[in-house]
Motif scaffolding. Structure first.
Motif, mmCIF file in Angstrom:
data_model
loop_
_atom_site.group_PDB
_atom_site.id
_atom_site.type_symbol
_atom_site.label_atom_id
_atom_site.label_comp_id
_atom_site.label_asym_id
_atom_site.label_seq_id
_atom_site.Cartn_x
_atom_site.Cartn_y
_atom_site.Cartn_z
ATOM 1 N N UNK A 96 42.830 64.618 45.855
ATOM 2 C CA UNK A 96 43.363 63.542 45.228
ATOM 3 C C UNK A 96 43.848 62.229 45.963
ATOM 4 N N UNK A 97 44.159 62.611 47.268
ATOM 5 C CA UNK A 97 44.868 61.312 48.076
ATOM 6 C C UNK A 97 43.617 60.853 48.634
ATOM 7 N N UNK A 98 42.550 61.340 48.960
ATOM 8 C CA UNK A 98 41.364 60.831 49.847
ATOM 9 C C UNK A 98 40.558 60.026 48.748
ATOM 10 N N UNK A 99 40.776 60.555 47.468
ATOM 11 C CA UNK A 99 39.902 59.976 46.284
ATOM 12 C C UNK A 99 40.759 58.479 46.081
ATOM 13 N N UNK A 100 41.839 58.186 46.150
ATOM 14 C CA UNK A 100 42.563 57.307 45.747
ATOM 15 C C UNK A 100 42.448 56.324 46.725
ATOM 16 N N UNK A 101 42.894 56.497 48.074
ATOM 17 C CA UNK A 101 42.519 55.599 49.257
ATOM 18 C C UNK A 101 41.201 55.092 49.340
ATOM 19 N N UNK A 102 40.155 56.054 49.218
ATOM 20 C CA UNK A 102 38.740 56.040 49.310
ATOM 21 C C UNK A 102 38.180 54.947 48.391
ATOM 22 N N UNK A 103 38.978 54.621 47.283
ATOM 23 C CA UNK A 103 38.538 53.561 46.292
ATOM 24 C C UNK A 103 38.975 52.179 46.664
ATOM 25 N N UNK A 117 41.576 50.584 44.146
ATOM 26 C CA UNK A 117 42.861 51.082 44.216
ATOM 27 C C UNK A 117 43.675 51.018 45.572
ATOM 28 N N UNK A 118 42.879 50.915 46.792
ATOM 29 C CA UNK A 118 43.542 50.715 47.820
ATOM 30 C C UNK A 118 44.220 49.272 48.140
ATOM 31 N N UNK A 119 43.399 48.266 47.558
ATOM 32 C CA UNK A 119 43.626 46.782 47.926
ATOM 33 C C UNK A 119 44.680 46.699 46.830
ATOM 34 N N UNK A 120 44.704 47.106 45.862
ATOM 35 C CA UNK A 120 45.687 46.772 44.475
ATOM 36 C C UNK A 120 47.047 47.329 45.126
ATOM 37 N N UNK A 121 47.145 48.529 45.604
ATOM 38 C CA UNK A 121 48.216 49.011 46.224
ATOM 39 C C UNK A 121 49.092 48.109 47.262
#
Length: 436
Positions: free
Chosen positions: A225-232, A235-239
């Motif tokens: 779940x963590x890898x999926x979030x930061x791998x997108x 989502x990573x740039x939005x954060x």
């Protein structure tokens, strides 16, 4: 066995129309008000706390920033993962009770170390507050209403800040700085009990189409779940962009009262009235308006999730500089109203974007990961930076050191705006190619 996903039914839509959705949203917003009120009390009462416990600006920055964020951010991740697999309302209720008890402990602190420990406990509790609420809202309102619903929910920070200023400053002026912590903590414990018994747990993914999944595929693990979030990348740039914007928001909010009182001559009684009105009206209307704008423009142009926050930050910058430069508190507060209105435009936009981009059973963990970056960068580093900068400038600028620290904070407006423009470009490219 494939995961069964509930399709939107007529009863679901009726739930929103007949007011049950409004009740749930109102209760969640109330909890968020208390969440932010408890969080901001130390900043609001910074001057009397500094006088009573003899702490420096740097120590205050660590107290309201890094120490709180360290626990708040990292505890939120396992809590988010757990909430995606259990009852989100119960987790929210227990978290509210925990941070409210810790708020009472803040009022009992006899020195800096005890106050720091109590603040860390507040952070642990509040870690279970916002991410479950994001997911509950997303499963209570259909996609076309989520921007407005998130905007209303995110009225929690301005209402909490305004009540904290008015309520906390008034009680502190009449009695002692410790009294507001006792009263607010007790109200929070009562609210936690009401949430536990009155707020229903919604069906996950009730307004989302069923995913096409292979039989026997389990839910993603914690690590995936963590890898999926930061791998997108989206989502990573939005954060990251939200973290930069939050750097400004918390750097300003956690020291604005101290600047107005120390360098611009505002009294605690004046803070309780005029600063409370500015925070409540400025932040409140800004967040509500931004939610409406997102619902109107993001349907036609998905990049609006990023371009609206970018524009708001650029427009706020000159007024922020004017606020820092003004000598009289009346002028400073009038100029501050504009950044208070514009600074939080990013919040409903980013939260709605992330919640709409991820699967229903990953919403809490995704909300927690978004808050990890937002608050580790913003809450953890923003106030810490301003406090350290103020002590650094004290030797050369004396009583105007905090003003100089705000000048040093100003470039972050442009950095955050550029990051949101980068996100807008990525969204456009993703919409054109279908690849994140």
């Amino acid at each position: 066995m494939a995961i069964n996903q509930t399709l939107p039914q007529q009863g679901d839509a009726d739930t929103v129309r007949n007011g049950k959705g409004g009740f749930v949203l109102g209760m969640l917003c109330c909890v968020y008000v208390l969440n932010f009120l408890d969080r901001q009390l130390v900043s609001i009462l910074a001057k009397p706390i500094q006088d009573g416990l003899q702490i420096t600006d740097s120590q205050l920055g660590y107290l309201t920033g890094f120490y709180f964020a360290l626990f708040y951010c990292f505890i939120a991740i396992p809590i988010g993962w757990l909430a995606d697999r259990s009852n989100r309302v119960k987790i929210l209720s227990l978290a509210c009770g925990l941070w409210s008890g810790a708020t009472v402990a803040c009022g009992m602190a006899g020195n800096y170390g005890q106050l720091a420990a109590a603040r860390m406990a507040v952070g642990v509790g509040e870690a279970g507050g916002v991410p479950p609420s994001y997911a509950i809202i997303s499963d209570t309102f259909p996609r076309e209403q989520r921007g407005t619903a998130m905007g209303i929910f995110n009225l929690g920070p301005p209402i909490g800040s305004a009540l904290g200023v008015a309520f906390g400053a008034s009680l502190a002026a009449a009695y002692d700085w410790r009294v507001p912590f006792y009263v607010v903590g007790a109200i929070g414990i009562l609210t936690a009990i009401l949430v536990y018994f009155l707020v229903p747990e919604p069906v996950r993914g009730r307004f989302d189409p069923p995913p096409v999944l292979d039989a026997g595929v389990p839910r993603p693990s914690f690590g995936r779940a963590i890898i999926g979030f930061f791998g997108n990348k989206l989502l990573a740039v939005a954060a990251l962009a939200s973290g930069a914007a939050n750097f400004i928001t918390y750097g300003l909010a956690n020291f604005a009262t101290l600047l107005l009182m120390r360098e611009k001559g505002m009294t605690l009684e004046e803070v309780a009235i005029w600063y409370a009105l500015a925070v409540g009206l400025g932040m409140g209307t800004g967040i509500f308006v931004s939610g409406k704008l997102i619902d109107r423009f993001a349907v036609r142009n998905k990049a609006a999730y990023a371009t609206i926050p970018a524009l708001s930050l650029v427009l706020a910058l000159p007024f922020f500089l004017g606020f820092a430069a003004a000598d009289r508190w009346e002028v400073a507060l009038a100029l501050l109203f504009v950044p208070l209105f514009l600074n939080s435009f990013f919040l409903p936009a980013t939260v709605t974007f992330v919640q709409s981009e991820v699967a229903p059973d990953a919403r809490v963990i995704s909300g927690a990961l978004l808050l990890l970056v937002m608050n580790l960068v913003g809450l953890g580093l923003g106030p810490t930076f301003v406090g350290i900068a103020s002590d650094f400038f004290r030797a050369d600028y004396g009583g105007h050191s905090l003003r100089m620290a705000f000048y040093a904070l100003a470039p972050m407006y442009l950095i955050a705006a550029l990051l949101f423009l980068w996100l807008a470009r990525l969204i456009k490219r993703s919409s054109a190619t279908g690849v994140a």
